[in-house]
Scaffold this motif. Structure first.
Motif, PDB file in Angstrom:
ATOM      1  N   GLY A 137      18.247  14.420   9.532  1.00 60.57           N
ATOM      2  CA  GLY A 137      19.162  13.929  10.331  1.00 60.57           C
ATOM      3  C   GLY A 137      19.281  12.751  11.085  1.00 60.57           C
ATOM      4  O   GLY A 137      20.195  12.604  12.051  1.00 60.57           O
ATOM      5  N   LYS A 138      18.142  12.027  11.188  1.00 58.47           N
ATOM      6  CA  LYS A 138      18.033  10.883  11.916  1.00 58.47           C
ATOM      7  C   LYS A 138      17.745   9.529  11.302  1.00 58.47           C
ATOM      8  O   LYS A 138      17.408   9.619  10.051  1.00 58.47           O
ATOM      9  CB  LYS A 138      16.669  11.206  12.971  1.00 58.47           C
ATOM     10  CG  LYS A 138      16.947  12.351  14.024  1.00 58.47           C
ATOM     11  CD  LYS A 138      15.593  12.497  14.846  1.00 58.47           C
ATOM     12  CE  LYS A 138      15.870  13.423  15.828  1.00 58.47           C
ATOM     13  NZ  LYS A 138      14.668  13.654  16.847  1.00 58.47           N
ATOM     14  N   GLU A 139      17.906   8.570  12.007  1.00 57.66           N
ATOM     15  CA  GLU A 139      17.706   7.242  11.397  1.00 57.66           C
ATOM     16  C   GLU A 139      16.254   6.987  11.046  1.00 57.66           C
ATOM     17  O   GLU A 139      15.503   7.496  11.760  1.00 57.66           O
ATOM     18  CB  GLU A 139      18.258   6.245  12.242  1.00 57.66           C
ATOM     19  CG  GLU A 139      19.710   5.937  12.282  1.00 57.66           C
ATOM     20  CD  GLU A 139      20.259   4.827  13.110  1.00 57.66           C
ATOM     21  OE1 GLU A 139      21.429   4.659  13.143  1.00 57.66           O
ATOM     22  OE2 GLU A 139      19.335   4.197  13.457  1.00 57.66           O
ATOM     23  N   ARG A 140      15.863   6.040  10.227  1.00 58.77           N
ATOM     24  CA  ARG A 140      14.323   5.790   9.746  1.00 58.77           C
ATOM     25  C   ARG A 140      14.043   5.153  10.802  1.00 58.77           C
ATOM     26  O   ARG A 140      14.760   3.915  11.563  1.00 58.77           O
ATOM     27  CB  ARG A 140      14.364   4.929   8.615  1.00 58.77           C
ATOM     28  CG  ARG A 140      13.203   4.855   8.015  1.00 58.77           C
ATOM     29  CD  ARG A 140      13.022   3.907   6.476  1.00 58.77           C
ATOM     30  NE  ARG A 140      13.818   4.957   5.579  1.00 58.77           N
ATOM     31  CZ  ARG A 140      13.999   4.362   4.307  1.00 58.77           C
ATOM     32  NH1 ARG A 140      13.472   3.373   3.875  1.00 58.77           N
ATOM     33  NH2 ARG A 140      14.894   5.092   3.451  1.00 58.77           N
ATOM     34  N   GLU A 141      12.910   5.331  11.405  1.00 58.07           N
ATOM     35  CA  GLU A 141      12.046   4.585  12.557  1.00 58.07           C
ATOM     36  C   GLU A 141      10.710   4.029  12.148  1.00 58.07           C
ATOM     37  O   GLU A 141      10.085   4.614  11.348  1.00 58.07           O
ATOM     38  CB  GLU A 141      12.057   5.296  13.916  1.00 58.07           C
ATOM     39  CG  GLU A 141      10.945   6.436  13.746  1.00 58.07           C
ATOM     40  CD  GLU A 141      10.706   7.316  15.018  1.00 58.07           C
ATOM     41  OE1 GLU A 141      10.774   6.616  15.847  1.00 58.07           O
ATOM     42  OE2 GLU A 141      10.345   8.496  14.885  1.00 58.07           O
ATOM     43  N   LEU A 142      10.402   2.779  12.705  1.00 57.04           N
ATOM     44  CA  LEU A 142       9.262   2.227  12.519  1.00 57.04           C
ATOM     45  C   LEU A 142       8.174   2.918  13.452  1.00 57.04           C
ATOM     46  O   LEU A 142       8.220   3.036  14.702  1.00 57.04           O
ATOM     47  CB  LEU A 142       9.209   0.747  12.526  1.00 57.04           C
ATOM     48  CG  LEU A 142       7.868  -0.161  12.840  1.00 57.04           C
ATOM     49  CD1 LEU A 142       7.331  -0.014  11.280  1.00 57.04           C
ATOM     50  CD2 LEU A 142       8.217  -1.500  13.298  1.00 57.04           C
ATOM     51  N   VAL A 143       7.264   3.566  12.904  1.00 59.05           N
ATOM     52  CA  VAL A 143       6.156   4.257  13.831  1.00 59.05           C
ATOM     53  C   VAL A 143       4.848   3.508  13.981  1.00 59.05           C
ATOM     54  O   VAL A 143       4.044   3.496  15.009  1.00 59.05           O
ATOM     55  CB  VAL A 143       5.920   5.671  13.236  1.00 59.05           C
ATOM     56  CG1 VAL A 143       7.037   6.441  13.443  1.00 59.05           C
ATOM     57  CG2 VAL A 143       5.357   5.729  12.072  1.00 59.05           C
ATOM     58  N   ALA A 144       4.374   2.622  13.139  1.00 60.45           N
ATOM     59  CA  ALA A 144       3.370   2.088  13.053  1.00 60.45           C
ATOM     60  C   ALA A 144       3.211   0.816  12.205  1.00 60.45           C
ATOM     61  O   ALA A 144       4.031   0.663  11.094  1.00 60.45           O
ATOM     62  CB  ALA A 144       1.935   2.735  12.715  1.00 60.45           C
ATOM     63  N   ALA A 145       2.269  -0.234  12.315  1.00 58.81           N
ATOM     64  CA  ALA A 145       2.166  -1.495  11.566  1.00 58.81           C
ATOM     65  C   ALA A 145       1.023  -1.870  11.720  1.00 58.81           C
ATOM     66  O   ALA A 145       0.398  -2.011  12.582  1.00 58.81           O
ATOM     67  CB  ALA A 145       3.334  -2.440  11.948  1.00 58.81           C
ATOM     68  N   PHE A 146       0.695  -2.887  10.594  1.00 62.45           N
ATOM     69  CA  PHE A 146      -0.815  -3.471  10.610  1.00 62.45           C
ATOM     70  C   PHE A 146      -0.514  -4.583   9.942  1.00 62.45           C
ATOM     71  O   PHE A 146      -0.049  -4.916   8.874  1.00 62.45           O
ATOM     72  CB  PHE A 146      -1.524  -2.442   9.678  1.00 62.45           C
ATOM     73  CG  PHE A 146      -3.039  -2.939   9.187  1.00 62.45           C
ATOM     74  CD1 PHE A 146      -3.234  -3.544   8.198  1.00 62.45           C
ATOM     75  CD2 PHE A 146      -4.040  -2.619  10.207  1.00 62.45           C
ATOM     76  CE1 PHE A 146      -4.357  -3.792   7.704  1.00 62.45           C
ATOM     77  CE2 PHE A 146      -5.322  -2.926   9.604  1.00 62.45           C
ATOM     78  CZ  PHE A 146      -5.438  -3.831   8.571  1.00 62.45           C
ATOM     79  N   ARG A 147      -1.014  -5.410  10.373  1.00 65.19           N
ATOM     80  CA  ARG A 147      -1.043  -7.154  10.050  1.00 65.19           C
ATOM     81  C   ARG A 147      -2.431  -7.430   9.411  1.00 65.19           C
ATOM     82  O   ARG A 147      -3.436  -7.064   9.954  1.00 65.19           O
ATOM     83  CB  ARG A 147      -0.839  -8.101  11.297  1.00 65.19           C
ATOM     84  CG  ARG A 147      -1.068  -9.489  10.875  1.00 65.19           C
ATOM     85  CD  ARG A 147      -0.901 -10.464  11.986  1.00 65.19           C
ATOM     86  NE  ARG A 147       0.165 -10.426  12.713  1.00 65.19           N
ATOM     87  CZ  ARG A 147       0.314 -10.197  14.110  1.00 65.19           C
ATOM     88  NH1 ARG A 147      -0.755 -10.097  15.012  1.00 65.19           N
ATOM     89  NH2 ARG A 147       1.545 -10.258  14.812  1.00 65.19           N
ATOM     90  N   LEU A 148      -2.199  -7.755   8.168  1.00 64.19           N
ATOM     91  CA  LEU A 148      -3.403  -7.769   7.277  1.00 64.19           C
ATOM     92  C   LEU A 148      -4.441  -9.005   7.721  1.00 64.19           C
ATOM     93  O   LEU A 148      -5.482  -8.677   7.483  1.00 64.19           O
ATOM     94  CB  LEU A 148      -2.757  -8.275   5.764  1.00 64.19           C
ATOM     95  CG  LEU A 148      -1.960  -7.241   5.272  1.00 64.19           C
ATOM     96  CD1 LEU A 148      -1.377  -7.538   3.882  1.00 64.19           C
ATOM     97  CD2 LEU A 148      -2.304  -5.750   5.125  1.00 64.19           C
ATOM     98  N   SER A 149      -3.951 -10.107   8.266  1.00 63.17           N
ATOM     99  CA  SER A 149      -4.817 -11.257   8.800  1.00 63.17           C
ATOM    100  C   SER A 149      -5.793 -10.994   9.558  1.00 63.17           C
ATOM    101  O   SER A 149      -6.875 -11.341   9.616  1.00 63.17           O
ATOM    102  CB  SER A 149      -3.727 -12.530   8.957  1.00 63.17           C
ATOM    103  OG  SER A 149      -3.022 -12.338  10.044  1.00 63.17           O
ATOM    104  N   ASP A 150      -5.305 -10.339  10.711  1.00 60.91           N
ATOM    105  CA  ASP A 150      -6.092 -10.018  11.789  1.00 60.91           C
ATOM    106  C   ASP A 150      -6.356  -8.554  12.332  1.00 60.91           C
ATOM    107  O   ASP A 150      -6.784  -8.468  13.086  1.00 60.91           O
ATOM    108  CB  ASP A 150      -5.689 -10.978  12.973  1.00 60.91           C
ATOM    109  CG  ASP A 150      -4.288 -10.591  13.744  1.00 60.91           C
ATOM    110  OD1 ASP A 150      -3.967 -11.123  14.508  1.00 60.91           O
ATOM    111  OD2 ASP A 150      -3.831  -9.508  13.118  1.00 60.91           O
ATOM    112  N   THR A 151      -5.694  -7.751  11.562  1.00 59.62           N
ATOM    113  CA  THR A 151      -5.556  -6.202  11.653  1.00 59.62           C
ATOM    114  C   THR A 151      -5.346  -5.786  12.928  1.00 59.62           C
ATOM    115  O   THR A 151      -5.278  -4.658  13.629  1.00 59.62           O
ATOM    116  CB  THR A 151      -7.006  -5.436  11.509  1.00 59.62           C
ATOM    117  OG1 THR A 151      -8.205  -6.205  12.915  1.00 59.62           O
ATOM    118  CG2 THR A 151      -7.850  -6.080  10.297  1.00 59.62           C
TER     119      THR A 151
END
Length: 126
Positions: free
Chosen positions: A42-56
């Motif tokens: 019943g809720k919208e999709r939310e971004l909970v975490a992210a990881f940048r490949l170049s510098d972690t």
């Protein structure tokens, strides 16, 4: 295009841990960062975490800071989401998604993640 395959979801009790994996294939050279999204019922999709490949470098939404950790294995083209101290509020379908190198340098813009996995269900019982 990048193909993404999540795994590791399941049914756990409050306080337990889970580790999600997301394996990438296809045009992975165009990937700048990987994001983990959650969609609760019943809720919208939310971004909970992210990881940048170049510098972690990482990003976490406030509700998961200190409990979730995202990391990556470049050789295996796989990113992980370690989730500790899970609660019922963490229940939902978890998706990984890829952000391409031709976008902004920011990790926290959900609309910039364009390649998606099929999702994996995480259910936390109280």
């Amino acid at each position: 295009q990048v193909q993404l395959l999540e795994s590791g979801g399941g049914l756990v009790q409050a306080g337990d841990s889970l580790r999600l994996s997301c394996e990438a294939s296809g045009r992975t050279s165009s990937t700048y960062a990987m994001g983990w999204f959650r969609q609760a019922p019943g809720k919208e999709r939310e971004l909970v975490a992210a990881f940048r490949l170049s510098d972690t470098s990482t990003y976490y939404t406030d509700s998961v800071k200190g409990r979730f950790t995202t990391s990556g294995d470049k050789a295996k083209k796989t990113v992980f989401l370690q989730m500790n101290t899970l609660g019922p509020q963490d229940t939902g379908v978890y998706y990984c998604a890829a952000k391409r190198i031709n976008g902004s340098p920011y990790l926290s813009r959900p609309y910039e993640y364009v390649d998606w996995g099929q999702g994996t269900q995480v259910t936390v019982s109280s």
